[in-house]
Design a protein around this motif. Structure first.
Motif, short mmCIF file in Angstrom:
data_model
loop_
_atom_site.label_atom_id
_atom_site.label_comp_id
_atom_site.label_asym_id
_atom_site.label_seq_id
_atom_site.Cartn_x
_atom_site.Cartn_y
_atom_site.Cartn_z
N GLU A 266 4.95 4.85 1.19
CA GLU A 266 4.41 3.93 0.46
C GLU A 266 4.36 4.21 -1.03
O GLU A 266 4.34 3.53 -2.30
CB GLU A 266 2.96 3.58 1.08
N ARG B 90 -1.06 -5.56 -4.38
CA ARG B 90 -0.38 -6.06 -3.19
C ARG B 90 -1.10 -7.23 -2.43
O ARG B 90 -2.10 -7.07 -2.12
CB ARG B 90 -0.32 -4.77 -2.12
N ASP C 62 5.87 -8.49 -2.45
CA ASP C 62 4.33 -8.49 -2.22
C ASP C 62 3.76 -7.74 -3.28
O ASP C 62 2.64 -7.54 -3.24
CB ASP C 62 4.07 -8.41 -0.85
N LEU C 63 4.39 -7.13 -4.36
CA LEU C 63 3.80 -6.18 -5.18
C LEU C 63 4.02 -7.01 -6.56
O LEU C 63 4.88 -7.65 -7.23
CB LEU C 63 4.52 -5.13 -5.56
N LEU D 206 5.63 2.44 -4.44
CA LEU D 206 4.91 2.19 -5.57
C LEU D 206 5.39 2.69 -6.75
O LEU D 206 5.52 2.04 -7.78
CB LEU D 206 3.47 2.86 -5.32
#
Length: 164
Positions: A10, A72, A51-52, A14
């Motif tokens: 994750e 998010r 979704d970011l 990012l």
């Protein structure tokens, strides 16, 4: 979000998202990502990927203050604040090419430290230096631009993961 629960995968996603967002917004000079600012007198850039959501809100020009956030699905997960600009004793000759040079340096944003630019970058009479401390979980730093060896610009920044 608890940083202990945030996996390396994750964090890598990012970092990749931040690099892409920074490359297509301010550093590129692409105005397609400018939106009507939520705060009067500010400039606002936004970038979405799945979704970011990346948002950069800042005030000023040659001297500026701002904040970047990543959310998010509407939940803030990362943020960075920054403040800086051209130093008062800089002259017009020193500053003339500085904005485009800064954007070129910011296009070299490293994946391992996706906050501002690389540790160093040189083009013509300009040198960019970035002192980075910490990691994507919690970091701070200072960037400088020198023209023919004289510091003409500096900026401080800090940020990290946001817990909700």
């Amino acid at each position: 979000m608890d940083s202990e629960l945030y996996s390396k995968i994750e964090l890598q996603k990012l970092s990749q998202f931040l690099v892409k967002a920074k490359l297509v917004t301010y550093a590129s000079g692409n105005l397609n990502y400018a939106v009507d600012p939520a705060l009067a007198g500010s400039h606002q850039l936004e970038y979405f990927d799945k979704d970011l959501h990346y948002r950069d809100i800042y005030y000023g020009g040659m001297h500026f203050i701002g904040m970047e956030t990543v959310s998010r699905i509407e939940e803030p997960i990362w943020g960075m604040c920054y403040y800086g600009g051209v130093l008062p004793d800089s002259d017009d000759k020193q500053v003339a090419g500085m904005p485009s040079f800064l954007k070129a340096a910011l296009c070299e944003v490293p994946l391992e430290a996706p906050y501002r630019g690389p540790n160093s970058f040189k083009m013509g009479d300009y040198i960019y230096e970035n002192e980075i401390h910490g990691d994507i979980l919690s970091f701070h730093g200072t960037e400088f631009i020198k023209f023919q060896g004289h510091v003409i610009y500096n900026l401080r920044y800090s940020g990290g993961l946001v817990n909700s």
